[in-house]
Design an enzyme around this catalytic site. Structure first.
Site, PDB file in Angstrom:
ATOM      1  N   CYS A 129       0.852  -1.190   0.000  1.00  0.00           N
ATOM      2  CA  CYS A 129       0.000   0.000   0.000  1.00  0.00           C
ATOM      3  C   CYS A 129       0.894   1.249   0.000  1.00  0.00           C
ATOM      4  O   CYS A 129       1.623   1.480  -0.968  1.00  0.00           O
ATOM      5  CB  CYS A 129      -0.962  -0.054   1.174  1.00  0.00           C
ATOM      6  N   ASP A 163      -8.915  -4.112  -6.774  1.00  0.00           N
ATOM      7  CA  ASP A 163      -8.369  -2.887  -6.183  1.00  0.00           C
ATOM      8  C   ASP A 163      -8.454  -1.744  -7.202  1.00  0.00           C
ATOM      9  O   ASP A 163      -7.454  -1.315  -7.774  1.00  0.00           O
ATOM     10  CB  ASP A 163      -6.934  -3.138  -5.747  1.00  0.00           C
ATOM     11  N   HIS A 180      -7.495  -5.104  -2.447  1.00  0.00           N
ATOM     12  CA  HIS A 180      -6.388  -4.333  -1.892  1.00  0.00           C
ATOM     13  C   HIS A 180      -6.043  -4.920  -0.518  1.00  0.00           C
ATOM     14  O   HIS A 180      -6.926  -5.168   0.297  1.00  0.00           O
ATOM     15  CB  HIS A 180      -6.812  -2.867  -1.736  1.00  0.00           C
TER      16      HIS A 180
END
Length: 294
Positions: free
Chosen positions: A184, A232, A263
């Site tokens: 991330c 995502d 995600h």
């Protein structure tokens, strides 16, 4: 009662929005309450969406094949001083390939420390800095950690990780070849480190991370393995332009898109975890680092 596989995708999208500053906690919980009114269990919803770090330990800090400690490094262009979790194999060698492990947008939580231990157990020296060290370190919960990281100046955080990368690359146990893996925000940082100094990384593996600023991308020389989850949408919409820039720069890259993965699919502390895809992505990561850093 529903299990995590029956929770609608929109709930995971809300959590992603909440986790990245798109909505506050009150709004997030209000949206979840709307699902409760439709018959979903709040316990199941929060259990799937919020982390349970007891689930994330794959390698114990007491594992005899590794040794974990903390190390500080200077960061004169960042916050002055940084600190990270250093994990080394206990096998006796003159030097090792080294990998920087970069956390999400909430500090050095137990999942990321475990990722560092997994790398050390696989034969790498791993170093996982904590962006929150200047303000006391990861506080023990993600909500507070996320708020703390948001308050820090982004450019100084970037300089701290740049300093950490140089610290690790020049470590006495390093063979001089540096890899970086991040998740991330950490995926973004891998892309940034590859772009900000062309010769810094020998390999980078960003998991669901956005690219560095467009003006920097032409500097990338390090081989990259891009790991993305099919569901995502927020991150994936940046991929087509990033791929064009990687091609224009002649970068040796590969991208893996994991079917039906959300995600955060590698993070085994939440309901977004996808065991099959996470294991495949991790084996690919280890093989890539073994090839590029030996």
């Amino acid at each position: 009662m529903q299990d995590k596989n029956e929770i609608p995708q929109e709930a995971f999208d809300w959590y992603d929005d909440y986790a990245h500053g798109g909505m506050d906690r009150r709004t997030f919980m209000k949206k979840l309450s709307g699902l409760v009114a439709l018959g979903y269990s709040m316990t199941v919803l929060t259990g799937a969406l919020l982390p349970n770090y007891a689930l994330a330990e794959q390698v114990s800090f007491n594992d005899p094949e590794i040794k974990a400690s903390f190390a500080e490094f200077d960061s004169p262009k960042g916050h002055g001083k940084g600190r990270g979790y250093l994990v080394v194999p206990t096998t006796e060698k003159a030097n090792y390939p080294v990998v920087l492990v970069i956390h999400e947008n909430r500090g050095l939580n137990p999942y990321v420390k475990d990722v560092a231990r997994r790398l050390a157990k696989a034969g790498f020296v791993a170093f996982a800095p904590d962006a929150l060290f200047p303000v006391g370190g990861y506080p023990g919960n993600d909500d507070e950690g996320r708020a703390m990281q948001r308050q820090l100046e982004r450019s100084k955080i970037e300089q701290d990780f740049l300093a950490a990368a140089k610290f690790l690359k020049s470590h006495s146990l390093s063979n001089g070849k540096l890899g970086a893996v991040g998740f991330c925000f950490g995926g973004y940082m891998v892309n940034y480190l590859a772009a900000v100094e062309s010769d810094l990384l020998s390999a980078g593996v960003p998991f669901y991370g956005t690219p560095a600023a467009k003006a920097l991308r032409a500097n990338i020389k390090a081989p990259l393995m891009i790991q993305l989850g099919e569901l995502d949408e927020r991150v994936n919409k940046s991929w087509p332009e990033y791929e064009q820039d990687l091609k224009a720069a002649g970068v040796d890259y590969q991208m893996h898109m994991y079917k039906n993965a959300k995600h955060g699919f590698h993070n085994d502390s939440t309901g977004r975890f996808d065991k099959e895809n996470a294991e495949l992505a991790w084996q690919r990561t280890l093989s890539f680092f073994t090839e590029k850093l030996s």
